[in-house]
Design a protein around this motif. Structure first.
Motif, PDB file in Angstrom:
ATOM      1  N   ALA A 281       1.041  -1.002   0.305  1.00 25.09           N
ATOM      2  CA  ALA A 281      -0.406   0.333   0.160  1.00 25.09           C
ATOM      3  C   ALA A 281       1.146   0.826  -0.549  1.00 25.09           C
ATOM      4  O   ALA A 281       0.661   2.758  -0.941  1.00 25.09           O
ATOM      5  CB  ALA A 281      -1.239  -0.090   0.835  1.00 25.09           C
ATOM      6  N   PRO A 282       1.352   1.478   0.953  1.00 23.15           N
ATOM      7  CA  PRO A 282       2.657   2.890   1.111  1.00 23.15           C
ATOM      8  C   PRO A 282       3.607   2.745   0.116  1.00 23.15           C
ATOM      9  O   PRO A 282       3.444   3.928  -0.930  1.00 23.15           O
ATOM     10  CB  PRO A 282       3.828   2.950   2.292  1.00 23.15           C
ATOM     11  CG  PRO A 282       3.735   1.169   2.974  1.00 23.15           C
ATOM     12  CD  PRO A 282       2.448   0.599   2.352  1.00 23.15           C
ATOM     13  N   PHE A 283       4.187   1.272  -1.005  1.00 22.69           N
ATOM     14  CA  PHE A 283       4.670   1.431  -1.710  1.00 22.69           C
ATOM     15  C   PHE A 283       4.253   2.202  -3.191  1.00 22.69           C
ATOM     16  O   PHE A 283       4.069   2.876  -3.864  1.00 22.69           O
ATOM     17  CB  PHE A 283       5.528   0.096  -2.023  1.00 22.69           C
ATOM     18  CG  PHE A 283       6.206  -0.028  -3.117  1.00 22.69           C
ATOM     19  CD1 PHE A 283       7.517   0.960  -3.331  1.00 22.69           C
ATOM     20  CD2 PHE A 283       5.957  -0.013  -4.551  1.00 22.69           C
ATOM     21  CE1 PHE A 283       9.088   0.575  -4.879  1.00 22.69           C
ATOM     22  CE2 PHE A 283       6.701  -0.274  -5.513  1.00 22.69           C
ATOM     23  CZ  PHE A 283       7.622   0.202  -5.957  1.00 22.69           C
ATOM     24  N   LEU A 284       2.729   1.124  -3.502  1.00 22.25           N
ATOM     25  CA  LEU A 284       2.570   1.343  -4.630  1.00 22.25           C
ATOM     26  C   LEU A 284       1.496   3.120  -4.362  1.00 22.25           C
ATOM     27  O   LEU A 284       2.041   3.758  -5.558  1.00 22.25           O
ATOM     28  CB  LEU A 284       1.202   0.400  -4.959  1.00 22.25           C
ATOM     29  CG  LEU A 284       1.789  -1.340  -5.301  1.00 22.25           C
ATOM     30  CD1 LEU A 284       0.540  -1.792  -5.212  1.00 22.25           C
ATOM     31  CD2 LEU A 284       2.767  -0.369  -5.953  1.00 22.25           C
ATOM     32  N   GLY A 285       1.034   3.409  -3.954  1.00 20.81           N
ATOM     33  CA  GLY A 285       0.646   4.743  -3.158  1.00 20.81           C
ATOM     34  C   GLY A 285       1.199   5.717  -3.232  1.00 20.81           C
ATOM     35  O   GLY A 285       0.729   6.814  -4.135  1.00 20.81           O
ATOM     36  N   LEU A 286       2.203   5.696  -2.597  1.00 21.82           N
ATOM     37  CA  LEU A 286       2.961   6.797  -2.926  1.00 21.82           C
ATOM     38  C   LEU A 286       3.861   6.850  -4.261  1.00 21.82           C
ATOM     39  O   LEU A 286       4.217   8.086  -4.891  1.00 21.82           O
ATOM     40  CB  LEU A 286       4.281   6.629  -2.377  1.00 21.82           C
ATOM     41  CG  LEU A 286       3.909   7.029  -0.098  1.00 21.82           C
ATOM     42  CD1 LEU A 286       4.909   6.506   0.966  1.00 21.82           C
ATOM     43  CD2 LEU A 286       3.477   7.952   0.070  1.00 21.82           C
ATOM     44  N   GLN A 287       4.678   5.756  -5.009  1.00 24.87           N
ATOM     45  CA  GLN A 287       4.417   5.495  -6.047  1.00 24.87           C
ATOM     46  C   GLN A 287       3.241   7.007  -7.121  1.00 24.87           C
ATOM     47  O   GLN A 287       3.789   7.137  -7.944  1.00 24.87           O
ATOM     48  CB  GLN A 287       4.687   4.158  -6.559  1.00 24.87           C
ATOM     49  CG  GLN A 287       5.718   3.818  -6.355  1.00 24.87           C
ATOM     50  CD  GLN A 287       7.315   4.444  -6.959  1.00 24.87           C
ATOM     51  OE1 GLN A 287       7.225   5.156  -7.592  1.00 24.87           O
ATOM     52  NE2 GLN A 287       8.384   4.371  -5.507  1.00 24.87           N
ATOM     53  N   VAL A 288       2.379   6.268  -7.160  1.00 21.31           N
ATOM     54  CA  VAL A 288       1.402   6.495  -8.273  1.00 21.31           C
ATOM     55  C   VAL A 288       1.006   8.589  -7.328  1.00 21.31           C
ATOM     56  O   VAL A 288       0.951   9.313  -8.414  1.00 21.31           O
ATOM     57  CB  VAL A 288       0.003   5.759  -7.577  1.00 21.31           C
ATOM     58  CG1 VAL A 288      -1.510   6.695  -8.354  1.00 21.31           C
ATOM     59  CG2 VAL A 288      -0.167   4.523  -8.206  1.00 21.31           C
TER      60      VAL A 288
END
Length: 411
Positions: free
Chosen positions: A358-365
């Motif tokens: 969640a933090p990895f994908l969310g912050l990437q987007v």
């Protein structure tokens, strides 16, 4: 006084057999929350880890915790729940003071973080399975809601307890102090937890759990739905504060005030909500819960006024209170009695996946396309989880339902 407080929170309908689990969950959650609320601060300020090193440590820790959680659940089917819970709490109590030996050795310090997270999850699946061992199927949802309230109380009290240790003597008092809380959880587990339960399997399984899980298509579908719902859930804990502070101008202390809304509402209303909706099918509770968690985030793309932020938080916690006990009840309904621990352990892996991604994908987007795109992505995840999970909820209810009287007569 304590009895009145317990009655206010849990009411008078908690199954007597479940009360030892509530006590152990409360103190174990208190110990875990005391430790993990300050672990990132320790890693950066005292250990000297960089943000990149810490994020990698969290990622590895989430993966290892998921694997260990499944292993612990699997073992609990063979050797009993109580022993696994005692092992997890005992090893965690021993490990916490060892953090003082890390000094400035980043690799050792992050390795201890990974190990502590794994030990914390070792008995978690066994504890979840024990709930279903102790209460009848029709009480599962209320029972899991009761356990969640106990865990939430521990999470609420953990940070203040950790702060007291830090004020008393810095990190040299913090880690031994939290270790003593883990010892208290172990002692309560040793004194109170039963060796079995009225609804526990009568003998160890005679088959491998992995093969059964791999062939259980409804359960695999539920696992997929759960990964998406955990992505939404973890976004609240990890991504939302970053978005509100950095993009919407909320002061850091403001988030510290607003975040209290969640544990306060859960403590006061989780059991009341679960009991009032006990007659409602799992399907609408799952669908409404996941959508209430994910869709309100879209409001932040329109305005970040404080009343709107509060509305988002309230709607999220309402959805959370529907989704969490329903999820555990679904696992208990889908799991064969003899493999209940393994199924609970595999379900714990979906939580680990959510915390890792969640933090990895969310912050990437967010970095690539902005906050609005990020919240749209989490809203899509909520819709996917609701749609997929609805099908599984029906299957779980049909598995858990007792056979009709005619079938019993024919047998």
């Amino acid at each position: 006084m304590l009895r009145r407080l317990a009655h206010l929170i849990w009411g008078a309908e908690v199954d007597r057999a479940l009360r030892p689990v509530l006590a152990v969950t409360l103190i174990g959650s208190l110990a875990g929350s005391s430790a993990w609320s300050f672990m990132g601060i320790w890693a950066i300020e005292d250990l000297g880890a960089t943000s990149a090193q810490l994020s990698f440590g969290y990622l590895v820790g989430a993966i290892v915790a998921g694997l260990v959680g499944h292993a612990g659940g699997h073992l609990s089917d063979h050797v009993g729940r109580r022993g696994l819970i005692l092992a997890g709490e005992g090893l965690l109590a021993i490990t916490l003071p060892l953090f003082l030996l890390a000094g400035s050795d980043v690799l050792l310090g992050l390795g201890l973080m990974v190990g502590a997270g794994a030990l914390g999850s070792f008995g978690g699946s066994a504890g979840q399975a024990m709930v279903a061992d102790l209460v009848p199927p029709e009480r599962h949802e209320v029972a899991y809601a009761s356990v969640r309230v106990a865990a939430n109380l521990g999470v609420t009290m953990g940070p203040p307890a950790g702060s007291l240790f830090l004020v008393a003597g810095g990190w040299h008092a913090f880690f031994p102090g939290v270790g003593l809380l883990a010892v208290a959880a172990w002692w309560l587990a040793f004194r109170l937890l039963p060796r079995g339960g009225a609804y526990a399997p009568t003998s160890p399984p005679q088959r491998g759990s992995l093969g059964v899980i791999v062939r259980d298509r409804p359960y695999l579908l539920f696992m997929a739905a759960s990964v998406f719902s955990w992505l939404v859930y973890v976004a609240y804990e990890t991504v939302l504060p970053v978005s509100l502070v950095e993009s919407h101008g909320l002061p850091t202390w403001g988030w510290g005030v607003l975040v209290v809304i969640n544990p306060l509402l859960v403590t006061l209303f989780q059991l009341r909500l679960t009991r009032s909706l006990a007659h409602v099918s799992m399907v609408p509770k799952w669908v409404a819960g996941v959508l209430l968690m994910g869709l309100p985030f879209l409001l932040l793309g329109v305005t970040s006024a404080i009343p709107v932020i509060v509305l988002v938080l309230v709607l999220f916690v309402l959805g959370e209170m529907l989704w969490v006990p329903t999820s555990s009840a679904i696992v208990a309904g889908l799991a064969p009695d003899d493999l209940r621990g393994a199924y609970m352990g595999a379900f714990a892996g979906t939580a680990a996946t959510g915390f890792a991604l969640a933090p990895f994908l969310g912050l990437q987007v967010r970095d690539a396309s902005g906050d609005a795109a990020m919240w749209s992505a989490f809203a899509v995840a909520a819709v996917v989880s609701a749609a997929v999970g609805a099908t599984v909820c029906r299957r779980a209810e049909s598995r858990a339902a007792p056979p009709p009287p005619s079938a019993l007569l024919e047998g």
